[in-house]
Design a protein around this motif. Structure first.
Motif, PDB file in Angstrom:
ATOM      1  N   GLY A   4      44.327  34.183  50.714  1.00 58.97           N
ATOM      2  CA  GLY A   4      43.077  34.266  51.441  1.00 58.97           C
ATOM      3  C   GLY A   4      42.002  35.050  50.714  1.00 58.97           C
ATOM      4  O   GLY A   4      41.176  35.701  51.340  1.00 58.97           O
ATOM      5  N   ASP A   5      41.983  35.000  49.380  1.00 58.71           N
ATOM      6  CA  ASP A   5      40.967  35.675  48.579  1.00 58.71           C
ATOM      7  C   ASP A   5      40.071  34.602  47.963  1.00 58.71           C
ATOM      8  O   ASP A   5      40.278  34.181  46.823  1.00 58.71           O
ATOM      9  CB  ASP A   5      41.630  36.522  47.496  1.00 58.71           C
ATOM     10  CG  ASP A   5      40.623  37.320  46.662  1.00 58.71           C
ATOM     11  OD1 ASP A   5      39.412  37.200  46.920  1.00 58.71           O
ATOM     12  OD2 ASP A   5      41.055  38.039  45.755  1.00 58.71           O
ATOM     13  N   PRO A   6      39.059  34.125  48.692  1.00 58.18           N
ATOM     14  CA  PRO A   6      38.274  32.971  48.232  1.00 58.18           C
ATOM     15  C   PRO A   6      37.551  33.206  46.911  1.00 58.18           C
ATOM     16  O   PRO A   6      37.457  32.291  46.089  1.00 58.18           O
ATOM     17  CB  PRO A   6      37.268  32.745  49.377  1.00 58.18           C
ATOM     18  CG  PRO A   6      37.867  33.415  50.567  1.00 58.18           C
ATOM     19  CD  PRO A   6      38.636  34.579  50.025  1.00 58.18           C
ATOM     20  N   LEU A   7      37.034  34.413  46.689  1.00 58.63           N
ATOM     21  CA  LEU A   7      36.306  34.657  45.446  1.00 58.63           C
ATOM     22  C   LEU A   7      37.226  34.498  44.240  1.00 58.63           C
ATOM     23  O   LEU A   7      36.856  33.865  43.242  1.00 58.63           O
ATOM     24  CB  LEU A   7      35.688  36.055  45.464  1.00 58.63           C
ATOM     25  CG  LEU A   7      34.858  36.430  44.228  1.00 58.63           C
ATOM     26  CD1 LEU A   7      33.717  35.452  44.019  1.00 58.63           C
ATOM     27  CD2 LEU A   7      34.323  37.853  44.351  1.00 58.63           C
ATOM     28  N   SER A   8      38.446  35.045  44.321  1.00 61.21           N
ATOM     29  CA  SER A   8      39.396  34.892  43.217  1.00 61.21           C
ATOM     30  C   SER A   8      39.752  33.432  43.002  1.00 61.21           C
ATOM     31  O   SER A   8      39.879  32.964  41.858  1.00 61.21           O
ATOM     32  CB  SER A   8      40.667  35.700  43.498  1.00 61.21           C
ATOM     33  OG  SER A   8      40.403  37.078  43.476  1.00 61.21           O
TER      34      SER A   8
END
Length: 312
Positions: A4-8
């Motif tokens: 759930g880490d969209p930027l990564s």
């Protein structure tokens, strides 16, 4: 990668890299020749002292102090100079290539008034389409900002690697260059109101559960109702918020996300177009090829061939 880490997830897909390529260490009053950077996304960081940046995209010059970074988004008419009183004669300096002359350049850095390093953000075509539109012509990241402590920390490590010339320094500089771009983005996001786009939506906490659904399985096509429930919002409120933050409707975002996966697969693997179409949830190779051409302007095979010719 943390779930759930969209930027990564986005940075991983578009293969963003920071490349340190030059710099200068100089004392007294100085200025650079005028430079055309309209074909690149460049960054310049002040390690010590300061500098003044002139660019076509600026109404007034920007003064940088130690730890500050400026990102030049495809600018021409760029000129740098020392932050010294007007009227003093300035000698012209040239940027020195880090790969060739870094030790000669920075060997006496302890005596220099102003020390700068520069480079560019290396992007694949998908990354360029995503990152360039969300950055202003000139982005100034200030070291004094609380969110910029990571920028200064990585900048110091980069400069340490430049000077030390240790075994593995080339590898270390690549890794620090990657981290440097990440810290720049983090600091920039905390210093300004982001325009609609992937950077803004990837940092929106309320939409994070929705992005987890969208990013988790590219072949899956969750309904707008399902996405709204994940965000604990009504369908109408969700659709309006998503369009405001992302700059596009949820369905268009999911299509763009599948195309980012497709571009990476075509670039980095030998998977067949038909198999890739099935993996991304398209009913046929023809449907996938049509969608891909609509997004990129060329067929999947032509896209792969062009990138491999460029690499060769």
């Amino acid at each position: 990668m943390r779930p759930g880490d969209p930027l990564s997830e986005v940075l991983d897909l578009v293969d963003v890299r920071g490349v340190v390529s030059g710099g200068a260490a100089v004392s007294g009053a100085w200025m650079s020749p005028e430079m055309d950077m309209s074909s690149a996304l460049k960054f310049m960081a002040v390690v010590r002292g300061g500098m003044r940046v002139h660019a076509a995209g600026l109404d007034a010059p920007v003064d940088l102090t130690a730890g500050d970074v400026v990102v030049l988004n495809h600018q021409d008419g760029v000129r740098l100079e020392s932050v010294t009183p007007d009227g003093l004669p300035r000698r012209v300096i040239e940027e020195v290539d880090v790969n060739d002359d870094v030790l000669a350049l920075f060997g006496s850095a302890t005596d220099a008034d102003d020390i700068m390093v520069g480079g560019h953000v290396d992007l694949n075509p998908a990354g360029h389409a995503l990152l360039a539109p969300v950055l202003p012509p000139v982005a100034h990241v200030r070291a004094a900002a609380a969110a910029a402590t990571g920028v200064r920390r990585v900048l110091d490590r980069l400069f340490e690697e430049l000077l030390a010339d240790r075994v593995g320094s080339t590898f270390a500089m690549r890794q620090y260059g990657q981290l440097f771009v990440l810290e720049l983005l983090r600091a920039y996001m905390h210093q300004t109101d982001l325009p609609p786009g992937w950077l803004r939506v990837s940092t929106d906490e309320q939409l994070r559960p929705t992005l987890a659904l969208m990013h988790g399985e590219p072949a899956r096509r969750p309904s707008v109702d399902e996405l709204a429930r994940a965000a604990s919002m009504s369908r109408t409120s969700f659709a309006e918020r998503f369009r405001t933050v992302a700059g596009m409707p949820p369905v268009a975002y999911m299509s763009r996300w599948r195309m980012l996966h497709a571009q990476r697969a075509l670039r980095d693997s030998d998977v067949g177009v038909g198999a890739l179409a099935g993996h991304l949830g398209y009913a046929s190779e023809s449907a996938f090829s049509t969608a891909f051409k609509r997004e990129t302007g060329e067929s999947p095979l032509r896209y792969r061939q062009r990138l491999r010719r460029a690499t060769a």
